[in-house]
Each structure stands twice: as C-alpha cells, then as structure tokens.
Write an enzyme that holds these catalytic residues in place. Sequence first.
Site, mmCIF file in Angstrom:
data_model
loop_
_atom_site.group_PDB
_atom_site.id
_atom_site.type_symbol
_atom_site.label_atom_id
_atom_site.label_comp_id
_atom_site.label_asym_id
_atom_site.label_seq_id
_atom_site.Cartn_x
_atom_site.Cartn_y
_atom_site.Cartn_z
ATOM 1 N N ASP A 255 -33.195 -45.923 37.386
ATOM 2 C CA ASP A 255 -32.038 -46.820 37.334
ATOM 3 C C ASP A 255 -32.430 -48.120 36.631
ATOM 4 O O ASP A 255 -33.249 -48.889 37.155
ATOM 5 C CB ASP A 255 -31.562 -47.107 38.761
ATOM 6 C CG ASP A 255 -30.246 -47.863 38.796
ATOM 7 O OD1 ASP A 255 -29.947 -48.605 37.846
ATOM 8 O OD2 ASP A 255 -29.508 -47.718 39.784
ATOM 9 N N HIS B 165 -27.930 -45.668 36.206
ATOM 10 C CA HIS B 165 -27.161 -46.412 37.207
ATOM 11 C C HIS B 165 -25.735 -45.873 37.227
ATOM 12 O O HIS B 165 -25.014 -45.952 36.241
ATOM 13 C CB HIS B 165 -27.159 -47.903 36.852
ATOM 14 C CG HIS B 165 -26.487 -48.761 37.886
ATOM 15 N ND1 HIS B 165 -27.081 -49.081 39.082
ATOM 16 C CD2 HIS B 165 -25.277 -49.359 37.900
ATOM 17 C CE1 HIS B 165 -26.266 -49.844 39.790
ATOM 18 N NE2 HIS B 165 -25.163 -50.029 39.092
#
Length: 477
Positions: free
Chosen positions: A361, A392
């Site tokens: 992420d 993300h």
Amino acid sequence: MWDSVVFLLPVLVLLSSALLLKLVWNSASGVLWRLGLGLWARLRTRLGLPQPHSDRPQLICKPSALARFLLRHCGALAWPTLTPWPWGDPHVQTLHSLAWPAGGAAGRVDFAREHLELRDGGIVALDWAVAAAPGGSSSSSRSRAPPAPACPPILIVIPNSWGRRTLHLQMLCRLALAQGFYPVVFNRRGQGGCPLVTPALQPFGEPSDLMEAVSYIRCRHPSSSLLAVSEGSGSGLLLSYLGECGSSSYLTAAACLSPIFLGQQWFETPLPAPYRLGLLLYQKLQISRYGTALSAVMDVQRLLRCSSLREFEEIQFCSGGTGEKGKPPSPDWEAYWERNEPLRDVDEVAVPVLCLCSWDDPVRGDPHTSLPLDLFQTSPYFLLALTGRGGHCGLRGGREGSACWSHSAVLEYFRVVGEFLQGEERGRDAGQLPRHRTSTLWTRRRRGTLLRRDRHSPAASAQLPEELFQWQRSYTR
C-alpha cells in the site's frame, strides 16, 4: 500436383519459421521476465521498498471460534491470485480506485439523498443506493429515499476522510445492492455535496456526527441488522466510533478497506508527491467553496497555501486560537490526536472488525510501522486479511478476474459472521453455551467511555433498550 507442392512449400517453410520464432521468443521472454523480476527485487531491497508477499491472503488474528468459522466458510480468504503486473502494480491499482472517474458503467449507481440535521444545527447527508442508474442517468438530487424492501441488512459506507466518492466505493455499493444489502453512504459536513451550514468541520476521528446518523438509521430500520465498512482514511472515523461506543454501537460487524490505523503517524510521514499533491488539491477545492464562512474560525488563506497534509490538518483544527466566541481554545497537535487517534479506545470495541490490507500500500506507508500487528494477535475482535499486492483500496482479482477481491471478501465476511452469530444464538437458546464466559466482555465499558457518551447524548442511556446488549459472543472464548 507438382504445382500444388511448389505452392505449399514456401507456406510450410514460413509456418515452420514462425513456429520456431515463437518457441525462441517464449523461451527468451521467460528468461527476460525472470531476470527482470530478479533485478526488480534487488532494486526494491536497495531502495528500502517493502518486499512482495504471497498473493494468498494471510489471516492474522487471535485464535477464536469466529476465526475458525471464517476460515472454514469464507472462501474469499483463500483465493490464491490477484491481478498480475502491470495492472497489479500498487500505483496503478491505487490511482484507478481513487482517481478514476466514477461515472463509468462499472461504478454507476443511483443514489437517493437524505439530509440529517444534527443537534448543533449542522447537516450530514445520507445517500441511499437504490439501483444501477439506467443509461447513465442520476437521481442523486432526490430529496427523499424510498422505503427499503423487507428488512435487508443495512450497509453503512464511510468514504475516505476527504469525502470523495471514488470508483472503488461506487463499485462496492453496486455489488452490495446486487447481493441483497441496502447500502447508505455517510457524507460528512461539507463533503460529497453536503452543504456546510455551520462554520465547523469534522475532525479526523470525531465520531459524534456518525453516532447521530447511526441512531437515526437504527430508528428508521429497527428490524434490520446494521453493518459498516470504511474506505482508506475514513477508517479513522469508523474505528473511533467503534471504540467510543463500545457495546452500544448498534453494529453487528464492521470492515475496513486499506485502513489508516495510526492517524498522527500518517499525517507526520510525508506521502509520495503525486498522492500528497492530489489530496491537497482536492481538499483545497472543497475548502474554497466555504472560504468566507470558515474565515471566522481558521486562517483560510494560509490553509490554501500549505504544502503538507499535516499543516493542512493543523490549520483546520489546531490553530491555537480562540475559535468562535465563547468556545475554548483549539488544542495543540498532541492534544488533538489524544482525542482523534483511531485506536485510542480500541479496548472497548465489541464487534468483529475485518481489516483488508496489502503489503505494498503506497498511501498507508511502511507496513512494518503502520500495521499494528500486535492488535490483531491479542484482540479477539480484530482480524487482518493481509495480501502481498493490491495497493491502496485496490485489491483487484479473485474468481471474477477483473473484479475487486476486497468487495467480494467483505460482503462474504458479513454473511458468514451473520451465520455464525445465528448459530451462537441457537446454541445459547439450547443451553449449549456457558453464559458467564462472554457476558462481561460484551457489556464491559470503561468509565471514560460512559462519560464521553453521556456528554454527546445526555439521554442516551435512558433511550437504548437493554435487550440489545445481551448478545452472547462466544468467539472470544
């Protein structure tokens, strides 16, 4: 006959040559691909980037009855593959989910809006997902939401903290609607087209507005179970709500997609420039709409010139000035996070919470410092599904190929938790479960939480029916 042979001979030679070239190319491309992966792994190590993990989701949690039940019945947690490179690149998935226009056919949903007036005169908006919009039409301007069909489970969707209704969020609402859920999007003050009628914005982890919205939804749909899912930085609000309300949250289960667990650390750690500039630009455009009204409580001109997310948050809520007349001074940065850190009351959470995260992420930050693994290993209420790739709010792949794995996983998780709780209730009614094991865990609330709830709602304890808090949660044993 000879003419046919003469004609076919060059064709056969060309086909043989093409086949040979294809075999050579496949072999060479395989070698180059493996070489490229090796060089990329070395480069990631040299630059200090997180190393890729297995595509298969890893469930990190404290051993419990619920965890065992999920592993047996939630097939999404065992899906082995996500979208391969290049579409599986974390930046590609992140930008597609957060920045791609949400009006395409894949994310087209028809919403009906309700405005809810709060105790202090402020307004939040509830957008009820009612159907896929035919032909690209939209009816988000409707003033009243239609009645829900026969008591479906209500899914409260909390967008990111800057209020953008992303393609990722719209696709979740569309899939939830198709699977029998009744999604409703919670829009904060001044966000998502909700008017700002008081010169006050909602801090990062202040759940009082969400408390009133959930209470309203509960009163309107008393026979429906309530679920909640948050996206990205919006998880700070959901986690704060769960911790501050404890067993009074009205929710059956919750989920966080790519959550931000440590709010202060996230604001103090610089994001990569494209994400930082994009988030700042979007928030400045939102603030500029109410610049005149907000100038009475904050330095709007300085706010529009700032270049970091920390400075932007600090100017809004930690200016150190007196604020509005008659109100106490604004807190400093440390005091602000004492009140707004998402995990400040994590010991009070009393419903199962599934968090879906990817190791790569780029918005959350370094997984070694941004993932509170100790929480998932010690609390029976928190479960972490960790994948090696996904970016993300991306996590695309799974059985549907190009579908969003996180959406399917979350909705299946909600169904499995519902089945588990129904089985526990049947077992309790049959006298198979000891009542004393979990009643104290389910009803425990610290004095600080009681004081906060009384401050937000003086008559709350007199209005909440006692039987709502007597569920037996044997998955903590």
